[in-house]
Design a protein around this motif. Structure first.
Motif, PDB file in Angstrom:
ATOM      1  N   ARG A   1       0.834  -1.210   0.000  1.00 24.51           N
ATOM      2  CA  ARG A   1       0.000   0.000   0.000  1.00 24.51           C
ATOM      3  C   ARG A   1       0.865   1.255   0.000  1.00 24.51           C
ATOM      4  NH1 ARG A   1      -4.124  -1.900   4.649  1.00 24.51           N
ATOM      5  NH2 ARG A   1      -5.857  -2.521   3.344  1.00 24.51           N
TER       6      ARG A   1
ATOM      7  N   PHE B   1      -3.799  -8.735 -11.001  1.00 25.78           N
ATOM      8  CA  PHE B   1      -2.850  -8.220 -10.015  1.00 25.78           C
ATOM      9  C   PHE B   1      -2.733  -6.690 -10.090  1.00 25.78           C
ATOM     10  CE2 PHE B   1      -1.348 -12.675  -9.878  1.00 25.78           C
ATOM     11  CZ  PHE B   1      -1.451 -12.850  -8.500  1.00 25.78           C
ATOM     12  N   VAL B   2      -2.825  -6.149 -11.299  1.00 29.94           N
ATOM     13  CA  VAL B   2      -2.772  -4.680 -11.422  1.00 29.94           C
ATOM     14  C   VAL B   2      -3.998  -4.070 -10.744  1.00 29.94           C
ATOM     15  CG1 VAL B   2      -2.864  -2.764 -13.068  1.00 29.94           C
ATOM     16  CG2 VAL B   2      -1.327  -4.676 -13.489  1.00 29.94           C
TER      17      VAL B   2
ATOM     18  N   TYR C   1      -3.642  -4.290  -6.998  1.00 30.53           N
ATOM     19  CA  TYR C   1      -2.700  -3.287  -6.486  1.00 30.53           C
ATOM     20  C   TYR C   1      -3.385  -1.927  -6.369  1.00 30.53           C
ATOM     21  CZ  TYR C   1       1.769  -0.798  -6.096  1.00 30.53           C
ATOM     22  OH  TYR C   1       2.808  -0.037  -5.670  1.00 30.53           O
ATOM     23  N   ARG C   2      -4.183  -1.604  -7.395  1.00 30.41           N
ATOM     24  CA  ARG C   2      -4.867  -0.297  -7.387  1.00 30.41           C
ATOM     25  C   ARG C   2      -5.955  -0.238  -6.313  1.00 30.41           C
ATOM     26  NH1 ARG C   2      -5.385   0.227 -13.888  1.00 30.41           N
ATOM     27  NH2 ARG C   2      -3.341   1.122 -14.261  1.00 30.41           N
TER      28      ARG C   2
ATOM     29  N   ALA D   1      -6.385  -0.339  -1.074  1.00 31.62           N
ATOM     30  CA  ALA D   1      -6.968   0.427   0.037  1.00 31.62           C
ATOM     31  C   ALA D   1      -8.309  -0.162   0.471  1.00 31.62           C
ATOM     32  CB  ALA D   1      -7.144   1.882  -0.368  1.00 31.62           C
TER      33      ALA D   1
END
Lengths: 188, 208
Positions: free
Chosen positions: A15, A55-56, A59-60, A63
């Motif tokens: 994060r 996975f992208v 990752y985004r 949160a």
């Protein structure tokens, strides 16, 4: 294998923008994500693209991951949603190609016969004959062992809807794969 | 082929294995893709607004207005559901039934919705009279939700649920009558006798 405490620390570091931490999470879960993607697309190349996209996206959206859930369950949900979105895009693309009369490379050809080695391909082809939502119900419950209630939560629909999709999927798969049962029974 | 055999056949179709190099390289491919354009949402930044105070106030006002609209729509939808029988569940059932009728014309006696899935009761021959489908939900009087059963069936059919048999009939006015061993229930309430069940029943709406 990453233990939950270590996983939480990796999520926290990811994060904060640590790529190495995220690469470790990818390494730990890449096979699971690839398996979901392959079941949903039936193609190794598409599964690779989809796994990368998953996975992208993960990752985004880090949160939105709350530490009370398992990271693997959360990631599984991201993978399934990415696969369903891919299926929608793919359907639109195929419609557009069909409207313009273009033959697509790699269009799933239906195998009419086949030896034992081809049976695996036939199972995947049969799965691809289902609607993406029916396929998702099969992947979640039959391959990954989720209950109907868990699958419903994962797909954001009611348990009855999952049961119905599974019921229709089973009826179709039984018709498509009826001759495979004898081969399979011989193996058991 | 039964369900267990189908599960075995499906599981025999394993995911093709990839090379060890692929698994080594894949995380690096992902990281490269992220470095090209994937920006993580940093946990601490979530909720922190970078807008100036005027734009922030305007955003809050817009958010409140949107929330009011959403609440209004939900309230309207709920009130509509209370007064009209066109529930989403009923519409979905109606759609399922139409798909099944295409597969088994005049053979469907009942579609039973259970906790573990759905059970289809079929006649051996296409001899089920054509009539409007009936939604029937039967629960024990003691309120044990686990023993509630939902069934879609047709006038003249007998269905067996939790060990009790019920005959479902439609009257000339479209009302539903359920006949059990212990007594009778009717949707207009006029012919009902005391029964150890709570019953809801109506003609199933058309999905359109």
């Amino acid at each position: 294998m990453v233990v939950p405490e270590e996983e939480q620390a990796l999520v926290s570091r990811s994060r904060n923008g640590d790529p190495e931490a995220f690469a470790t999470l990818v390494r730990a879960h890449q096979r699971m994500v690839h398996a979901v993607a392959y079941r949903m697309t039936g193609s190794l190349a598409d599964a690779e693209d989809l796994a990368q996209e998953t996975f992208v996206q993960a990752y985004r959206q880090l949160a939105s991951f709350r530490n009370e859930a398992r990271f693997s369950s959360w990631l599984y949900r991201v993978a399934m949603n990415t696969s369903l979105n891919w299926a929608k895009r793919e359907a639109r693309r195929r419609r557009a190609h069909r409207d313009w009369g273009v033959e697509l490379d790699g269009e799933a050809a239906v195998n009419s016969g086949g030896d034992v080695r081809d049976d695996r391909g036939r199972v995947q082809e049969a799965l691809l004959r289902l609607s993406p939502k029916q396929r998702a119900a099969v992947v979640l419950t039959i391959y990954d062992g989720l209950s109907h209630a868990e699958a419903a939560r994962m797909l954001g629909c009611s348990e009855t809807t999952v049961s119905w999709r599974l019921f229709m999927a089973r009826a179709r798969l039984k018709r498509l794969l009826k001759d495979l049962v004898t081969v399979e029974e011989l193996r058991v | 082929m039964n369900d267990e055999q189908l599960n075995r056949v499906l599981r025999s179709g394993r995911v093709p294995e990839r090379s060890p190099e692929y698994w080594t390289e894949f995380p690096e491919v992902v990281v490269r893709a992220l470095q090209r354009g994937g920006t993580p949402v940093v946990a601490g930044a979530v909720g922190e607004s970078r807008l100036n105070p005027v734009r922030r106030r305007r955003s809050i006002a817009l958010a409140l207005a949107a929330a009011c609209v959403v609440l209004g729509v939900i309230a309207g939808f709920r009130l509509g559901r209370l007064s009209a029988p066109r529930t989403p569940e009923g519409l979905a059932m109606s759609r399922y039934l139409r798909e099944l009728e295409a597969l088994f014309p005049q053979q469907i006696q009942a579609l039973v919705v259970e906790q573990g899935g759905m059970r289809l009761m079929l006649s051996d021959r296409p001899d089920v009279p054509i009539s409007a489908p009936v939604y029937l939900r039967i629960c024990d009087r003691d309120g044990d939700a686990a023993r509630c059963r939902t069934v879609i069936t047709f006038s003249g059919q007998r269905v067996r649920l939790n060990g009790d048999e019920f005959e479902v009939l439609l009257d000339a006015g479209g009302g539903v009558i359920v006949v059990a061993r212990q007594g009778v229930w009717s949707s207009d309430g006029l012919r009902s006798t005391s029964l150890p069940f709570r019953i809801q029943a109506h003609v199933l709406e058309n999905a359109g």
